[in-house]
Design a protein around this motif. Structure first.
Motif, PDB file in Angstrom:
ATOM      1  N   GLN A  56       0.806  -1.216   0.000  1.00 30.08           N
ATOM      2  CA  GLN A  56       0.000   0.000   0.000  1.00 30.08           C
ATOM      3  C   GLN A  56       0.841   1.269   0.000  1.00 30.08           C
ATOM      4  O   GLN A  56       0.387   2.315  -0.481  1.00 30.08           O
ATOM      5  CB  GLN A  56      -0.947  -0.001   1.198  1.00 30.08           C
ATOM      6  N   LYS A  59       2.421   1.200  -3.634  1.00 28.98           N
ATOM      7  CA  LYS A  59       1.342   1.073  -4.617  1.00 28.98           C
ATOM      8  C   LYS A  59       1.742   0.172  -5.787  1.00 28.98           C
ATOM      9  O   LYS A  59       1.579   0.498  -6.958  1.00 28.98           O
ATOM     10  CB  LYS A  59       0.861   2.435  -5.108  1.00 28.98           C
ATOM     11  N   THR A 133      -5.714   4.726  -4.352  1.00 31.06           N
ATOM     12  CA  THR A 133      -5.118   3.431  -4.019  1.00 31.06           C
ATOM     13  C   THR A 133      -4.096   2.958  -5.033  1.00 31.06           C
ATOM     14  O   THR A 133      -3.279   2.092  -4.728  1.00 31.06           O
ATOM     15  CB  THR A 133      -6.209   2.359  -3.903  1.00 31.06           C
TER      16      THR A 133
END
Length: 139
Positions: A56, A59, A133
């Motif tokens: 995360q 990415k 995201t």
């Protein structure tokens, strides 16, 4: 949260082909039935697996390869359109002989045995890049 009502269209059960790629078999069923949106569950066993974990912070996906027989304790996912092609977004919980479990985004695996249930929907699901995201998510 974004959501919509979906109408169920068809339901299928299938046996995945021994020696085939797990995710490719699911996409092949979707192609054969012109399914641009579906939800599926599956179970079985694989001879090897490539599992992805999404970092995360960076990415991007990180790949972990397992070259060993694994039980598919649980597999769940959906069919949608990604760049105009049917894509089986597949997550799995796999177990080793010891009972230790491995889990994540199942990119590929060689089928030993697999059973699949798929329910298709009338309206297509389309994926596009989500800026917060970095993932390709449904519109």
């Amino acid at each position: 949260m974004d959501y919509r009502e979906v109408a169920s269209e068809q339901e299928f059960v299938a046996r995945l082909g021994h020696g085939a790629d797990w995710r490719a078999e699911i996409e092949s069923l979707a192609d054969d039935e012109d399914a641009d949106a579906a939800w599926f569950i599956a179970m079985g066993a694989v001879q090897d697996a490539d599992i992805w974990y999404y970092d995360q912070d960076e990415k991007e996906y990180r790949e972990v390869q397992f070259d060993e027989p694994l039980e598919v304790a649980s597999c769940v996912g959906n069919i949608s359109l990604l760049d105009g092609e049917r894509f089986a977004h597949t997550h799995a919980v796999l177990s080793r002989r010891s009972g230790q479990t491995l889990a994540g985004h199942l990119d590929s695996a060689t089928v030993f045995a697999g059973e699949l249930y798929m329910r298709t929907f009338e309206e297509p699901l389309v994926r596009e890049r989500d800026q917060p995201t970095g993932l390709d998510l449904w519109l």
